[in-house]
Structures are given as C-alpha cells and as structure tokens.
Design a protein around this motif. Structure first.
Motif, PDB file in Angstrom:
ATOM      1  N   ARG A 206     -50.288  37.551   5.218  1.00 29.67           N
ATOM      2  CA  ARG A 206     -50.496  36.092   5.110  1.00 29.67           C
ATOM      3  C   ARG A 206     -51.667  35.794   4.181  1.00 29.67           C
TER       4      ARG A 206
ATOM      5  N   THR B 169     -47.554  29.627   2.992  1.00 26.96           N
ATOM      6  CA  THR B 169     -46.580  30.603   3.474  1.00 26.96           C
ATOM      7  C   THR B 169     -45.438  30.765   2.473  1.00 26.96           C
TER       8      THR B 169
ATOM      9  N   THR C  86     -43.811  36.100   3.842  1.00 23.15           N
ATOM     10  CA  THR C  86     -44.780  35.991   4.933  1.00 23.15           C
ATOM     11  C   THR C  86     -44.187  35.248   6.122  1.00 23.15           C
TER      12      THR C  86
ATOM     13  N   ARG D 163     -44.046  36.518   9.953  1.00 30.54           N
ATOM     14  CA  ARG D 163     -44.578  35.671  11.027  1.00 30.54           C
ATOM     15  C   ARG D 163     -43.539  35.461  12.116  1.00 30.54           C
TER      16      ARG D 163
END
Length: 225
Positions: free
Chosen positions: A22, A103, A107, A111
């Motif tokens: 991230r 984002t 990523t 997540r």
C-alpha cells in the motif's frame, strides 16, 4: 513467550505485506516455499528482486540491507502496528511516506485478501490465501491446478506478461481456500472469480465510497460465515 497460533500468523503476514505494498505500490507479493517446501513465506519483490521475506512461524528477512531477522510474532506485541512497518521500510531502503498513495487494483486485491483472512481468523475453519503457483525454489513446485475451477481466470492465466514475477503468469493469481477447497480466485488486476462469474473489485470499491469492508460485502460476502 508462547508461540502464536498459525491462523494469526497467516493473517498478520498478509497485513504486513499488504501495508508495505500500500505504501510502496511498485512492490509485488508472491508466495514462496524455500528449502523444497520447508518454509511458508510471503516474499516482496521490487523490479523482480526479492527484497523481503516474511516467513510465517519464523522470521522476517530483509535481503538487500543488513538487518537482524525479526520474528514475525514480534508484530503482536508492538503498541503501534506500524512500528514494524517503519522498521522494515528502513531495512529495505524504502522511504517512510506520511500516508499511503491512492489504492491501485493490485493493492486493492491485497487489501481484500487481507480482509478475508482477518475477518475469519477466529472461525473454526478460517479462510486461507494461497498463490495459484506453488513456488518451492525448483524443488517439485508448479501449478496448484486449481484455476480450472474458475474457467475465465484459467484462460487469462495463459497470457504471459512482461511483469509476471519470474515469468510465471500464475503468480498473478491468488486462491481463497477453506479447508483446502478453492472458493474463489483473485488476480492482481482486481478481478475476483467465483466459478464462471467475474467481479471487478475496483468498480465495487468506487461504488462503495472506497471502503474495503463494503467492497468485500458487495463482491465476496458469500465467502464469509
């Protein structure tokens, strides 16, 4: 100090890897099993080079800069979870951004996978996340042969791309497992595959005000108890 149960180590290893990506979106995560399968790790690549290995049940190793290995279990005892992240950034020669960049599809994929691990960590059979490719450093590894359960993912995995880690397309795909049964596949382009169905995580993310919890609810809630 007693050891931490494997289910917590799995979830925390994903959180650490995801948080680093991230904050540094050029990094990529792959699953590795060095020593012919002796170790179960997540490895972070930068430009195709392994810069950090998170060995579940063992230590975190930075490969390009001197650093004493850190036990993964140390992550459970810091008052601020990001203390370890900052330490690993320094060990890898990475900057320490004040905040994570926007984002990306990759990523977001990580997540969402981390969310699934964390959300089920205390269930009798928690979800497991595994690469579609079993990387054992040339010691009998190869495809896990589970992508055919998701025909569109299997077809897309035939495409070779210049950014495939070590030239292996299946490194782009992750499997969501429960008790070794593949329930879904997710790729780093942000596509989630449920049988023959394909869902686009970035679209759901935008439609849910960029909220990961609501993104999972809108796309993969069937995987949650």
């Amino acid at each position: 100090m007693s050891e931490i149960a494997a289910r917590f180590q799995l979830a925390q290893s994903w959180w650490i890897a995801t948080e680093l990506v991230r904050r540094h979106p050029k990094l990529t995560v792959i699953e590795t099993h060095a020593g012919g399968g002796m170790y179960d790790s997540l490895s972070l690549l930068r430009d195709g080079t392994n810069i950090l290995t998170i060995n579940r049940g063992g230590h975190i190793h930075a490969h390009l800069h001197p650093m004493e290995p850190v036990r993964l279990t140390c992550a459970f005892f810091d008052d601020d979870a990001h203390e370890l992240i900052w330490h690993l950034e320094k060990a890898c020669g990475l900057s320490t951004p004040a905040r994570a960049p926007a984002t990306t599809p990759k990523t977001l994929t990580y997540r969402v996978l981390t969310y699934l691990c964390m959300a089920t960590v205390n269930k009798s059979v928690p979800l497991d996340i595994r690469s579609a490719y079993n990387d054992t450093s040339g010691m009998g590894g190869g495809s896990r042969n589970l992508l055919p359960k998701f025909p569109i993912a299997a077809e897309r995995a035939r495409e070779r791309r210049s950014d495939d880690p070590f030239g292996v397309p299946e490194h782009r795909y992750w499997l969501v497992l429960r008790d070794s049964h593949a329930l879904a596949a997710v790729d780093v382009d942000g596509h989630a595959y449920l049988g023959a169905q394909v869902l686009h995580l970035p679209t759901a993310y935008e439609q849910t005000d960029r909220n990961v919890t609501r993104t999972v609810a809108a796309t993969l809630s069937s995987l949650l108890p």
